[in-house]
Design an enzyme around this catalytic site. Sequence first.
Site, mmCIF file in Angstrom:
data_model
loop_
_atom_site.group_PDB
_atom_site.id
_atom_site.type_symbol
_atom_site.label_atom_id
_atom_site.label_comp_id
_atom_site.label_asym_id
_atom_site.label_seq_id
_atom_site.Cartn_x
_atom_site.Cartn_y
_atom_site.Cartn_z
ATOM 1 C CB CYS A 100 -0.835 -0.074 1.203
ATOM 2 S SG CYS A 100 -1.899 1.442 1.542
ATOM 3 C CB CYS B 268 0.401 1.678 4.166
ATOM 4 S SG CYS B 268 -1.362 1.290 4.067
#
Length: 144
Positions: free
Chosen positions: A69, A72
């Site tokens: 991600c 993230c």
Amino acid sequence: MGDSVHVVCPACDAVNRIPAARLADGPKCGQCKSALFTGKPLALTAANFEKHIGRSDIPVVVDFWAPWCGPCKMMAPQYEQAAQSLEPAVRLAKLDTEAHQALGARYNIRSIPTLAVFKGGREVARQAGAMGMNDIIRWVRSQL
């Protein structure tokens, strides 16, 4: 928080009882002698998730994330800096939803990163999306 609080050791998962007034004094684990607060997010797993969420008397903020991600990855250093500011009043932790899919499903994580605040073993707040350090700190403090 009362006279004493339970804090789960980030190194050995032992539950420690610490006088509330001494949380900021650099307490160490009674079992393994490691620092109870490191200023860094704790990596949770399926094996230790319940103990840290359920046995800690201080609020635990979990970052549900995945290694693939992009947002993230962008938020990770901001989250780490927030841990330095928020400990010892709050424990910051991370859970890799790719490695621990059952926990991600159990908490109905639909987008990542998602931050969830747990108090007394129960989720009390949730925020999806990447945030900067100041936004993380402000949001966490608003939930306490």
